[in-house]
Design a protein around this motif. Structure first.
Motif, PDB file in Angstrom:
ATOM      1  N   THR A 116       7.042   7.848  -4.028  1.00 58.83           N
ATOM      2  CA  THR A 116       7.614   7.380  -5.284  1.00 58.83           C
ATOM      3  C   THR A 116       7.150   8.210  -6.467  1.00 58.83           C
ATOM      4  N   ALA A 117       5.893   8.631  -6.482  1.00 54.95           N
ATOM      5  CA  ALA A 117       5.406   9.438  -7.605  1.00 54.95           C
ATOM      6  C   ALA A 117       6.143  10.771  -7.645  1.00 54.95           C
ATOM      7  N   GLU A 118       6.342  11.358  -6.473  1.00 54.29           N
ATOM      8  CA  GLU A 118       7.054  12.628  -6.395  1.00 54.29           C
ATOM      9  C   GLU A 118       8.509  12.449  -6.834  1.00 54.29           C
ATOM     10  N   GLN A 119       9.143  11.347  -6.404  1.00 52.99           N
ATOM     11  CA  GLN A 119      10.528  11.096  -6.769  1.00 52.99           C
ATOM     12  C   GLN A 119      10.653  10.856  -8.264  1.00 52.99           C
ATOM     13  N   GLN A 120       9.685  10.127  -8.860  1.00 53.63           N
ATOM     14  CA  GLN A 120       9.740   9.862 -10.286  1.00 53.63           C
ATOM     15  C   GLN A 120       9.553  11.153 -11.071  1.00 53.63           C
ATOM     16  N   LYS A 174       0.800  -1.222   0.000  1.00 55.61           N
ATOM     17  CA  LYS A 174       0.000   0.000   0.000  1.00 55.61           C
ATOM     18  C   LYS A 174       0.834   1.274   0.000  1.00 55.61           C
ATOM     19  N   GLY A 175       1.946   1.273  -0.733  1.00 53.68           N
ATOM     20  CA  GLY A 175       2.740   2.485  -0.875  1.00 53.68           C
ATOM     21  C   GLY A 175       3.481   2.916   0.370  1.00 53.68           C
ATOM     22  N   MET A 176       3.715   1.994   1.269  1.00 56.34           N
ATOM     23  CA  MET A 176       4.421   2.332   2.502  1.00 56.34           C
ATOM     24  C   MET A 176       5.899   1.985   2.379  1.00 56.34           C
ATOM     25  N   THR A 177       6.727   2.792   2.995  1.00 55.13           N
ATOM     26  CA  THR A 177       8.132   2.461   3.174  1.00 55.13           C
ATOM     27  C   THR A 177       8.292   2.120   4.642  1.00 55.13           C
ATOM     28  N   TYR A 178       8.876   0.974   4.916  1.00 57.01           N
ATOM     29  CA  TYR A 178       9.066   0.536   6.283  1.00 57.01           C
ATOM     30  C   TYR A 178      10.524   0.764   6.673  1.00 57.01           C
ATOM     31  N   TYR A 179      10.711   1.548   7.688  1.00 58.74           N
ATOM     32  CA  TYR A 179      12.035   1.753   8.262  1.00 58.74           C
ATOM     33  C   TYR A 179      12.110   0.881   9.502  1.00 58.74           C
ATOM     34  N   TYR A 180      13.221   0.210   9.671  1.00 53.54           N
ATOM     35  CA  TYR A 180      13.352  -0.702  10.796  1.00 53.54           C
ATOM     36  C   TYR A 180      14.819  -0.790  11.202  1.00 53.54           C
ATOM     37  N   LYS A 189       9.069  -6.254  17.052  1.00 59.61           N
ATOM     38  CA  LYS A 189       7.749  -5.815  17.512  1.00 59.61           C
ATOM     39  C   LYS A 189       7.628  -5.908  19.038  1.00 59.61           C
ATOM     40  N   ASN A 190       8.191  -6.940  19.628  1.00 55.66           N
ATOM     41  CA  ASN A 190       8.201  -7.039  21.084  1.00 55.66           C
ATOM     42  C   ASN A 190       9.007  -5.900  21.692  1.00 55.66           C
ATOM     43  N   ALA A 191      10.157  -5.612  21.115  1.00 52.90           N
ATOM     44  CA  ALA A 191      10.991  -4.509  21.607  1.00 52.90           C
ATOM     45  C   ALA A 191      10.261  -3.179  21.455  1.00 52.90           C
ATOM     46  N   ALA A 192       9.544  -3.011  20.338  1.00 52.16           N
ATOM     47  CA  ALA A 192       8.782  -1.771  20.128  1.00 52.16           C
ATOM     48  C   ALA A 192       7.707  -1.612  21.196  1.00 52.16           C
ATOM     49  N   ALA A 193       7.168  -2.722  21.691  1.00 48.15           N
ATOM     50  CA  ALA A 193       6.171  -2.648  22.773  1.00 48.15           C
ATOM     51  C   ALA A 193       6.796  -2.141  24.069  1.00 48.15           C
ATOM     52  N   LEU A 194       8.127  -2.219  24.163  1.00 52.60           N
ATOM     53  CA  LEU A 194       8.856  -1.667  25.311  1.00 52.60           C
ATOM     54  C   LEU A 194       9.399  -0.268  24.997  1.00 52.60           C
ATOM     55  N   ASN A 195       8.916   0.313  23.898  1.00 51.12           N
ATOM     56  CA  ASN A 195       9.311   1.652  23.433  1.00 51.12           C
ATOM     57  C   ASN A 195      10.719   1.718  22.867  1.00 51.12           C
ATOM     58  N   VAL A 196      11.277   0.579  22.466  1.00 48.75           N
ATOM     59  CA  VAL A 196      12.523   0.599  21.708  1.00 48.75           C
ATOM     60  C   VAL A 196      12.152   1.055  20.304  1.00 48.75           C
ATOM     61  N   PRO A 197      12.745   2.134  19.797  1.00 49.51           N
ATOM     62  CA  PRO A 197      12.344   2.669  18.487  1.00 49.51           C
ATOM     63  C   PRO A 197      12.884   1.815  17.345  1.00 49.51           C
ATOM     64  N   ALA A 198      12.257   0.662  17.099  1.00 54.03           N
ATOM     65  CA  ALA A 198      12.791  -0.321  16.165  1.00 54.03           C
ATOM     66  C   ALA A 198      12.013  -0.445  14.858  1.00 54.03           C
ATOM     67  N   ILE A 199      10.783   0.072  14.783  1.00 55.99           N
ATOM     68  CA  ILE A 199       9.945  -0.071  13.586  1.00 55.99           C
ATOM     69  C   ILE A 199       9.255   1.258  13.320  1.00 55.99           C
ATOM     70  N   PHE A 200       9.264   1.704  12.069  1.00 57.61           N
ATOM     71  CA  PHE A 200       8.598   2.945  11.678  1.00 57.61           C
ATOM     72  C   PHE A 200       7.891   2.713  10.348  1.00 57.61           C
ATOM     73  N   HIS A 201       6.829   3.451  10.073  1.00 57.65           N
ATOM     74  CA  HIS A 201       6.118   3.360   8.794  1.00 57.65           C
ATOM     75  C   HIS A 201       5.912   4.774   8.270  1.00 57.65           C
ATOM     76  N   THR A 202       6.195   4.973   7.018  1.00 57.56           N
ATOM     77  CA  THR A 202       5.902   6.259   6.394  1.00 57.56           C
ATOM     78  C   THR A 202       5.427   6.025   4.972  1.00 57.56           C
ATOM     79  N   PRO A 203       4.511   6.874   4.469  1.00 60.31           N
ATOM     80  CA  PRO A 203       4.063   6.719   3.087  1.00 60.31           C
ATOM     81  C   PRO A 203       5.219   6.976   2.128  1.00 60.31           C
ATOM     82  N   SER A 204       5.235   6.223   1.035  1.00 61.17           N
ATOM     83  CA  SER A 204       6.263   6.433   0.020  1.00 61.17           C
ATOM     84  C   SER A 204       5.943   7.669  -0.787  1.00 61.17           C
TER      85      SER A 204
END
Length: 180
Positions: free
Chosen positions: A117-121, A22-28, A100-115
């Motif tokens: 790509t259309a703007e970059q192209q 769904k056009g997401m970029t996952y940072y981890y 995901k378990n670490a993120a539940a302890l507030n370890v900043p390990a997973i992020f989601h942001t919309p891509s």
């Protein structure tokens, strides 16, 4: 437990990205780096086990449990598509569950942001990714009631349950000191 180290942002060079649905970029943060952080912040006083594993036609799912000492237990599912061997997919799903378990302890390990790509192209050039901690928080509905900084849903929910108000990690630490 060193809460400050546990919740400290990771350096940019340790944050990886991949394209998702769904056009997401996952940072981890890779599981090995998360494990190193857990070891340092918790003085090796933690364990992780895969409670259950499910193997489907195109995907594997594991339920992992992270335990700190004898007090804190978190469970989270991890998943991975089967692109090669089932063993590799299970290893990847286990890594996902650890993050995901670490993120539940507030370890900043997973992020989601919309891509973008259309703007970059359209510009015909690749811009460097903006990591969540550097983005403006205009679209984030979760904010600390003291300083208005953007926080995650997990931090919001925990803070409200524990302190009966919405606080960022810094203000949660201050509130704990006032109680003592």
């Amino acid at each position: 437990m060193n809460l400050e180290l546990l919740t400290k942002q990771f350096p940019r060079e340790q944050i990886k990205s991949r394209q998702g649905k769904k056009g997401m970029t996952y940072y981890y943060v890779p599981a090995t780096v998360v494990i190193e952080r857990l070891n340092q912040a918790l003085n090796f006083n933690w364990s992780f086990v895969v409670v259950k594993e499910y193997i489907f036609e195109n995907e594997v799912v594991v339920l992992g449990e992270l335990k700190i000492g004898n007090e804190i237990v978190k469970q989270a599912f991890g998943n991975s598509p089967i692109n090669g061997s089932i063993g590799d997919a299970l290893k990847s799903a286990t890594s996902d569950s650890i993050r995901k378990n670490a993120a539940a302890l507030n370890v900043p390990a997973i992020f989601h942001t919309p891509s973008n790509t259309a703007e970059q192209q359209g510009n015909n050039q690749q811009s460097s990714p903006q990591f969540p901690q550097q983005q403006q928080q205009t679209d984030n509905p979760y904010r600390c009631s003291e300083c208005n900084v953007g926080i995650t849903k997990q931090i919001h929910d925990y803070s409200f349950r524990t302190f009966n108000k919405v606080l960022c990690m810094k203000h949660q630490q201050e509130a704990r000191k006032q109680v003592r």
